[in-house]
Enzyme design. Sequence first.
Site, PDB file in Angstrom:
ATOM      1  N   ASP A   8      15.933  -6.390  17.173  1.00 20.19           N
ATOM      2  CA  ASP A   8      15.085  -7.576  17.118  1.00 20.19           C
ATOM      3  C   ASP A   8      15.584  -8.502  16.009  1.00 20.19           C
ATOM      4  O   ASP A   8      15.783  -8.062  14.864  1.00 20.19           O
ATOM      5  CB  ASP A   8      13.627  -7.194  16.829  1.00 20.19           C
ATOM      6  CG  ASP A   8      12.995  -6.394  17.958  1.00 20.19           C
ATOM      7  OD1 ASP A   8      13.514  -6.452  19.088  1.00 20.19           O
ATOM      8  OD2 ASP A   8      11.976  -5.725  17.705  1.00 20.19           O
ATOM      9  N   GLU A  39      12.114  -1.682  30.848  1.00 23.14           N
ATOM     10  CA  GLU A  39      13.210  -2.441  30.254  1.00 23.14           C
ATOM     11  C   GLU A  39      14.575  -1.887  30.647  1.00 23.14           C
ATOM     12  O   GLU A  39      15.586  -2.224  30.039  1.00 23.14           O
ATOM     13  CB  GLU A  39      13.052  -2.514  28.728  1.00 23.14           C
ATOM     14  CG  GLU A  39      11.968  -3.489  28.308  1.00 23.14           C
ATOM     15  CD  GLU A  39      11.874  -3.705  26.816  1.00 23.14           C
ATOM     16  OE1 GLU A  39      11.189  -4.659  26.415  1.00 23.14           O
ATOM     17  OE2 GLU A  39      12.465  -2.924  26.041  1.00 23.14           O
ATOM     18  N   THR A  64      -4.872   0.137  28.707  1.00 19.45           N
ATOM     19  CA  THR A  64      -5.046  -0.101  27.277  1.00 19.45           C
ATOM     20  C   THR A  64      -5.682  -1.477  27.070  1.00 19.45           C
ATOM     21  O   THR A  64      -5.292  -2.454  27.709  1.00 19.45           O
ATOM     22  CB  THR A  64      -3.707  -0.003  26.528  1.00 19.45           C
ATOM     23  OG1 THR A  64      -2.780  -0.960  27.055  1.00 19.45           O
ATOM     24  CG2 THR A  64      -3.108   1.388  26.702  1.00 19.45           C
ATOM     25  N   GLY A  99      -6.209  -2.998  23.879  1.00 16.74           N
ATOM     26  CA  GLY A  99      -6.006  -3.509  22.526  1.00 16.74           C
ATOM     27  C   GLY A  99      -7.036  -2.969  21.563  1.00 16.74           C
ATOM     28  O   GLY A  99      -7.271  -1.758  21.487  1.00 16.74           O
ATOM     29  N   GLY A 148      -9.705  -0.331  22.705  1.00 12.25           N
ATOM     30  CA  GLY A 148      -9.396   1.040  23.085  1.00 12.25           C
ATOM     31  C   GLY A 148      -8.739   1.159  24.444  1.00 12.25           C
ATOM     32  O   GLY A 148      -7.934   0.320  24.835  1.00 12.25           O
ATOM     33  N   ASP A 202       3.696   0.718  22.038  1.00  6.01           N
ATOM     34  CA  ASP A 202       4.749   1.731  22.077  1.00  6.01           C
ATOM     35  C   ASP A 202       4.346   2.965  21.276  1.00  6.01           C
ATOM     36  O   ASP A 202       4.636   4.098  21.674  1.00  6.01           O
ATOM     37  CB  ASP A 202       6.060   1.155  21.533  1.00  6.01           C
ATOM     38  CG  ASP A 202       6.648   0.087  22.450  1.00  6.01           C
ATOM     39  OD1 ASP A 202       6.380   0.142  23.659  1.00  6.01           O
ATOM     40  OD2 ASP A 202       7.369  -0.791  21.943  1.00  6.01           O
TER      41      ASP A 202
END
Length: 301
Positions: free
Chosen positions: A13, A139, A210, A212, A215, A242
Amino acid sequence: MNKVTVVGSISTDFVVTTLFRPKVGETVAGEQFNTSFGGKGANQAVAAARLGAQVNMIGAVGTDVFGDKLIENLIKNNINVGNVERVTGIESGSAHITISNNDNSIVYIAGANDELSSDAIEKAMDVIRNSDIILVQNETSKEIVEKVINIAYELKIPLIYNPAPARAVDQEMLEKVTYITPNESEFKMLFPGLTLEEGVKKYSNKLIITLGSRGVVFNNSNETVHVPACQVKPIDTTGAGDTFNGALAYALANKMSLEDSLKFSNLAAALSIQKFGAQGGMPTLEEMKGNHNYEVKWNIE
Protein backbone atom coordinates in the site's frame (compact mmCIF):
# COMPACT_ATOMS: atom_id res chain seq x y z
CA MET A 1 -5.40 -28.26 15.24
CA ASN A 2 -5.03 -24.77 13.81
CA LYS A 3 -3.60 -25.19 10.32
CA VAL A 4 -4.92 -22.33 8.22
CA THR A 5 -4.25 -22.05 4.49
CA VAL A 6 -4.82 -18.65 2.89
CA VAL A 7 -5.11 -18.28 -0.89
CA GLY A 8 -5.07 -14.66 -1.92
CA SER A 9 -3.45 -11.34 -2.70
CA ILE A 10 -0.15 -9.97 -1.45
CA SER A 11 0.42 -6.26 -2.09
CA THR A 12 2.08 -3.03 -1.01
CA ASP A 13 0.00 0.00 0.00
CA PHE A 14 1.32 3.45 -0.98
CA VAL A 15 -0.56 6.07 1.03
CA VAL A 16 -0.54 9.83 0.46
CA THR A 17 -2.33 12.28 2.76
CA THR A 18 -3.21 15.70 1.34
CA LEU A 19 -5.47 18.62 2.21
CA PHE A 20 -6.52 19.06 -1.42
CA ARG A 21 -7.21 16.31 -3.92
CA PRO A 22 -5.62 17.29 -7.27
CA LYS A 23 -7.81 18.04 -10.24
CA VAL A 24 -6.90 16.80 -13.72
CA GLY A 25 -3.54 18.29 -14.70
CA GLU A 26 -2.98 19.83 -11.27
CA THR A 27 -0.13 19.27 -8.80
CA VAL A 28 -0.73 19.82 -5.09
CA ALA A 29 1.49 19.50 -2.02
CA GLY A 30 0.92 16.45 0.13
CA GLU A 31 1.23 16.21 3.90
CA GLN A 32 2.43 12.65 4.49
CA PHE A 33 3.52 9.56 2.58
CA ASN A 34 3.99 6.05 3.87
CA THR A 35 4.06 2.49 2.65
CA SER A 36 2.63 -0.55 4.38
CA PHE A 37 2.09 -4.21 3.68
CA GLY A 38 -1.33 -5.21 2.42
CA GLY A 39 -3.41 -7.34 0.12
CA LYS A 40 -6.50 -9.00 1.60
CA GLY A 41 -4.91 -12.43 1.47
CA ALA A 42 -1.72 -11.37 3.23
CA ASN A 43 -3.68 -9.33 5.78
CA GLN A 44 -5.87 -12.27 6.69
CA ALA A 45 -2.87 -14.58 6.87
CA VAL A 46 -1.09 -12.20 9.26
CA ALA A 47 -4.23 -11.88 11.43
CA ALA A 48 -4.46 -15.66 11.84
CA ALA A 49 -0.72 -16.08 12.40
CA ARG A 50 -0.59 -13.37 15.09
CA LEU A 51 -3.15 -15.37 17.05
CA GLY A 52 -1.01 -18.50 16.82
CA ALA A 53 -2.32 -20.35 13.76
CA GLN A 54 0.04 -22.38 11.59
CA VAL A 55 -0.48 -20.40 8.38
CA ASN A 56 0.45 -21.36 4.84
CA MET A 57 0.18 -18.60 2.25
CA ILE A 58 -0.57 -19.37 -1.40
CA GLY A 59 -0.15 -16.37 -3.67
CA ALA A 60 2.13 -14.58 -6.10
CA VAL A 61 4.49 -11.59 -6.10
CA GLY A 62 6.85 -10.16 -8.69
CA THR A 63 10.61 -10.50 -8.76
CA ASP A 64 10.93 -6.79 -7.92
CA VAL A 65 12.16 -5.33 -4.62
CA PHE A 66 8.57 -5.01 -3.42
CA GLY A 67 8.13 -8.76 -3.84
CA ASP A 68 11.24 -9.31 -1.71
CA LYS A 69 9.87 -7.10 1.06
CA LEU A 70 6.40 -8.68 0.91
CA ILE A 71 7.84 -12.15 1.39
CA GLU A 72 10.14 -10.93 4.19
CA ASN A 73 7.11 -9.53 5.99
CA LEU A 74 5.21 -12.81 5.75
CA ILE A 75 8.19 -14.73 7.10
CA LYS A 76 8.56 -12.19 9.93
CA ASN A 77 4.96 -12.99 10.88
CA ASN A 78 5.71 -16.75 11.01
CA ILE A 79 3.85 -17.53 7.79
CA ASN A 80 5.03 -20.37 5.52
CA VAL A 81 5.82 -18.87 2.10
CA GLY A 82 6.84 -22.08 0.33
CA ASN A 83 3.84 -21.70 -1.98
CA VAL A 84 4.24 -18.02 -2.82
CA GLU A 85 5.16 -17.81 -6.51
CA ARG A 86 7.70 -15.32 -7.88
CA VAL A 87 6.42 -14.10 -11.25
CA THR A 88 8.99 -12.81 -13.74
CA GLY A 89 8.19 -9.72 -15.80
CA ILE A 90 5.14 -8.68 -13.75
CA GLU A 91 5.21 -6.14 -10.94
CA SER A 92 4.05 -7.05 -7.44
CA GLY A 93 0.52 -5.99 -6.54
CA SER A 94 -0.01 -2.48 -5.20
CA ALA A 95 -2.67 -0.10 -3.93
CA HIS A 96 -2.20 3.66 -4.38
CA ILE A 97 -4.27 5.48 -1.78
CA THR A 98 -4.97 9.20 -1.54
CA ILE A 99 -6.49 10.38 1.74
CA SER A 100 -8.09 13.83 1.88
CA ASN A 101 -10.56 15.18 4.46
CA ASN A 102 -10.92 11.74 6.07
CA ASP A 103 -11.99 10.23 2.75
CA ASN A 104 -9.93 8.07 0.44
CA SER A 105 -9.66 7.08 -3.18
CA ILE A 106 -7.72 4.01 -4.26
CA VAL A 107 -6.12 2.77 -7.47
CA TYR A 108 -5.50 -0.96 -7.13
CA ILE A 109 -3.07 -2.73 -9.47
CA ALA A 110 -3.34 -6.51 -9.19
CA GLY A 111 0.01 -7.15 -10.86
CA ALA A 112 1.38 -10.57 -9.93
CA ASN A 113 -1.77 -11.40 -7.95
CA ASP A 114 -3.58 -11.97 -11.24
CA GLU A 115 -0.83 -14.38 -12.28
CA LEU A 116 -1.43 -16.92 -9.51
CA SER A 117 -1.71 -20.07 -11.59
CA SER A 118 -3.73 -23.24 -11.49
CA ASP A 119 -0.40 -25.11 -11.48
CA ALA A 120 0.57 -23.30 -8.27
CA ILE A 121 -2.60 -24.60 -6.60
CA GLU A 122 -1.80 -28.13 -7.77
CA LYS A 123 1.75 -27.86 -6.40
CA ALA A 124 0.31 -26.82 -3.03
CA MET A 125 -2.04 -29.80 -2.75
CA ASP A 126 -0.16 -31.39 0.15
CA VAL A 127 -0.52 -28.18 2.14
CA ILE A 128 -4.18 -27.80 1.17
CA ARG A 129 -4.96 -31.42 1.99
CA ASN A 130 -3.56 -31.02 5.51
CA SER A 131 -5.43 -27.80 6.28
CA ASP A 132 -7.94 -27.51 9.08
CA ILE A 133 -9.57 -24.60 7.25
CA ILE A 134 -9.02 -22.60 4.04
CA LEU A 135 -9.55 -18.89 3.53
CA VAL A 136 -10.00 -17.26 0.11
CA GLN A 137 -11.03 -13.79 -1.16
CA ASN A 138 -11.70 -12.04 -4.49
CA GLU A 139 -8.36 -10.32 -5.11
CA THR A 140 -7.23 -13.27 -7.22
CA SER A 141 -8.88 -14.49 -10.41
CA LYS A 142 -12.33 -16.05 -10.42
CA GLU A 143 -10.79 -19.21 -11.92
CA ILE A 144 -8.45 -19.65 -8.94
CA VAL A 145 -11.15 -18.88 -6.37
CA GLU A 146 -13.49 -21.47 -7.90
CA LYS A 147 -10.70 -24.04 -8.17
CA VAL A 148 -9.90 -23.67 -4.47
CA ILE A 149 -13.58 -23.88 -3.53
CA ASN A 150 -14.00 -27.06 -5.58
CA ILE A 151 -10.90 -28.66 -4.04
CA ALA A 152 -12.02 -27.84 -0.50
CA TYR A 153 -15.48 -29.21 -1.22
CA GLU A 154 -14.12 -32.45 -2.65
CA LEU A 155 -11.72 -32.91 0.29
CA LYS A 156 -14.41 -31.92 2.83
CA ILE A 157 -12.20 -29.17 4.25
CA PRO A 158 -14.07 -26.17 5.75
CA LEU A 159 -13.64 -23.02 3.65
CA ILE A 160 -14.32 -19.36 4.39
CA TYR A 161 -15.05 -17.28 1.30
CA ASN A 162 -14.67 -13.55 1.87
CA PRO A 163 -16.27 -12.08 -1.29
CA ALA A 164 -14.32 -8.85 -1.35
CA PRO A 165 -14.19 -6.94 -3.56
CA ALA A 166 -17.68 -8.06 -4.57
CA ARG A 167 -18.33 -9.75 -7.91
CA ALA A 168 -20.94 -12.17 -9.21
CA VAL A 169 -20.85 -15.62 -7.62
CA ASP A 170 -22.31 -18.76 -9.19
CA GLN A 171 -25.00 -20.44 -7.10
CA GLU A 172 -23.11 -23.72 -7.43
CA MET A 173 -20.08 -22.15 -5.73
CA LEU A 174 -22.23 -20.79 -2.88
CA GLU A 175 -23.52 -24.29 -2.20
CA LYS A 176 -19.96 -25.59 -1.92
CA VAL A 177 -18.48 -23.01 0.48
CA THR A 178 -18.79 -23.60 4.21
CA TYR A 179 -18.95 -19.93 5.21
CA ILE A 180 -19.32 -16.70 3.23
CA THR A 181 -18.54 -13.36 4.92
CA PRO A 182 -19.72 -10.28 2.97
CA ASN A 183 -20.22 -6.85 4.47
CA GLU A 184 -23.56 -5.10 3.91
CA SER A 185 -22.73 -3.56 0.54
CA GLU A 186 -21.23 -6.83 -0.73
CA PHE A 187 -24.31 -8.70 0.48
CA LYS A 188 -26.62 -6.35 -1.46
CA MET A 189 -24.57 -6.85 -4.63
CA LEU A 190 -24.41 -10.63 -4.26
CA PHE A 191 -28.00 -11.19 -3.16
CA PRO A 192 -30.15 -8.49 -4.82
CA GLY A 193 -33.75 -8.59 -3.72
CA LEU A 194 -33.04 -10.32 -0.40
CA THR A 195 -33.20 -8.56 2.95
CA LEU A 196 -30.48 -9.39 5.48
CA GLU A 197 -33.03 -11.44 7.44
CA GLU A 198 -34.05 -13.41 4.33
CA GLY A 199 -30.44 -13.94 3.27
CA VAL A 200 -29.13 -15.39 6.51
CA LYS A 201 -32.23 -17.57 6.86
CA LYS A 202 -31.76 -18.97 3.36
CA TYR A 203 -28.10 -19.70 4.06
CA SER A 204 -28.25 -20.60 7.74
CA ASN A 205 -24.91 -21.31 9.45
CA LYS A 206 -23.19 -20.29 6.20
CA LEU A 207 -23.86 -16.61 5.47
CA ILE A 208 -22.22 -14.26 7.98
CA ILE A 209 -22.88 -10.57 7.28
CA THR A 210 -20.48 -8.12 8.88
CA LEU A 211 -22.07 -4.83 9.98
CA GLY A 212 -19.02 -2.78 11.00
CA SER A 213 -19.51 -1.15 14.40
CA ARG A 214 -22.81 -3.03 14.80
CA GLY A 215 -21.20 -6.47 14.76
CA VAL A 216 -22.33 -9.42 12.66
CA VAL A 217 -25.52 -11.31 11.93
CA PHE A 218 -26.18 -14.95 10.98
CA ASN A 219 -28.91 -17.57 11.32
CA ASN A 220 -28.31 -20.67 13.46
CA SER A 221 -31.09 -22.70 11.73
CA ASN A 222 -33.59 -21.69 14.42
CA GLU A 223 -33.33 -17.91 14.53
CA THR A 224 -31.38 -14.91 13.33
CA VAL A 225 -28.59 -14.09 15.77
CA HIS A 226 -27.00 -10.66 16.12
CA VAL A 227 -23.51 -10.79 17.61
CA PRO A 228 -22.71 -7.23 18.72
CA ALA A 229 -19.33 -5.61 18.17
CA CYS A 230 -17.05 -4.70 21.06
CA GLN A 231 -17.42 -0.96 21.51
CA VAL A 232 -14.12 0.89 21.26
CA LYS A 233 -12.94 4.28 20.03
CA PRO A 234 -11.43 3.64 16.58
CA ILE A 235 -8.10 5.11 15.51
CA ASP A 236 -7.78 3.42 12.10
CA THR A 237 -10.40 0.99 10.74
CA THR A 238 -8.17 -0.17 7.87
CA GLY A 239 -7.91 -3.96 7.90
CA ALA A 240 -10.69 -4.57 10.43
CA GLY A 241 -12.55 -6.87 8.04
CA ASP A 242 -9.38 -8.80 7.24
CA THR A 243 -8.62 -9.15 10.96
CA PHE A 244 -12.14 -10.48 11.47
CA ASN A 245 -11.77 -13.11 8.74
CA GLY A 246 -8.31 -14.23 9.87
CA ALA A 247 -9.51 -14.52 13.46
CA LEU A 248 -12.61 -16.42 12.33
CA ALA A 249 -10.44 -18.97 10.52
CA TYR A 250 -8.29 -19.37 13.63
CA ALA A 251 -11.27 -19.80 15.94
CA LEU A 252 -13.06 -22.31 13.71
CA ALA A 253 -9.82 -24.28 13.27
CA ASN A 254 -9.73 -24.50 17.05
CA LYS A 255 -13.21 -26.10 17.00
CA MET A 256 -15.03 -23.19 18.61
CA SER A 257 -18.77 -22.94 17.93
CA LEU A 258 -19.79 -20.54 15.19
CA GLU A 259 -21.32 -18.02 17.59
CA ASP A 260 -18.28 -18.07 19.91
CA SER A 261 -16.00 -17.81 16.87
CA LEU A 262 -17.87 -14.66 15.80
CA LYS A 263 -17.55 -13.15 19.27
CA PHE A 264 -13.83 -13.94 19.23
CA SER A 265 -13.44 -12.40 15.77
CA ASN A 266 -15.34 -9.27 16.76
CA LEU A 267 -12.91 -8.79 19.65
CA ALA A 268 -9.90 -9.22 17.36
CA ALA A 269 -11.33 -6.65 14.92
CA ALA A 270 -12.06 -4.21 17.75
CA LEU A 271 -8.50 -4.43 19.03
CA SER A 272 -7.11 -3.99 15.51
CA ILE A 273 -8.75 -0.61 14.95
CA GLN A 274 -7.09 0.91 17.99
CA LYS A 275 -3.74 1.10 16.18
CA PHE A 276 -2.65 2.42 12.78
CA GLY A 277 -2.26 0.28 9.68
CA ALA A 278 -4.01 -2.75 8.23
CA GLN A 279 -1.55 -5.19 9.83
CA GLY A 280 -0.13 -2.92 12.51
CA GLY A 281 -3.01 -3.36 14.92
CA MET A 282 -3.71 -7.05 14.47
CA PRO A 283 -3.67 -8.56 17.98
CA THR A 284 -1.79 -11.51 19.43
CA LEU A 285 -3.63 -14.13 21.48
CA GLU A 286 -1.99 -12.69 24.61
CA GLU A 287 -3.46 -9.27 23.81
CA MET A 288 -6.86 -10.89 23.27
CA LYS A 289 -6.69 -12.66 26.63
CA GLY A 290 -5.74 -9.42 28.34
CA ASN A 291 -8.96 -7.74 27.23
CA HIS A 292 -12.03 -7.77 29.49
CA ASN A 293 -14.20 -8.98 26.59
CA TYR A 294 -12.21 -12.21 26.26
CA GLU A 295 -14.23 -15.20 27.48
CA VAL A 296 -12.40 -17.88 29.49
CA LYS A 297 -14.85 -20.52 28.20
CA TRP A 298 -13.23 -20.20 24.76
CA ASN A 299 -10.43 -22.29 26.25
CA ILE A 300 -7.74 -21.50 23.69
CA GLU A 301 -4.17 -22.33 24.70
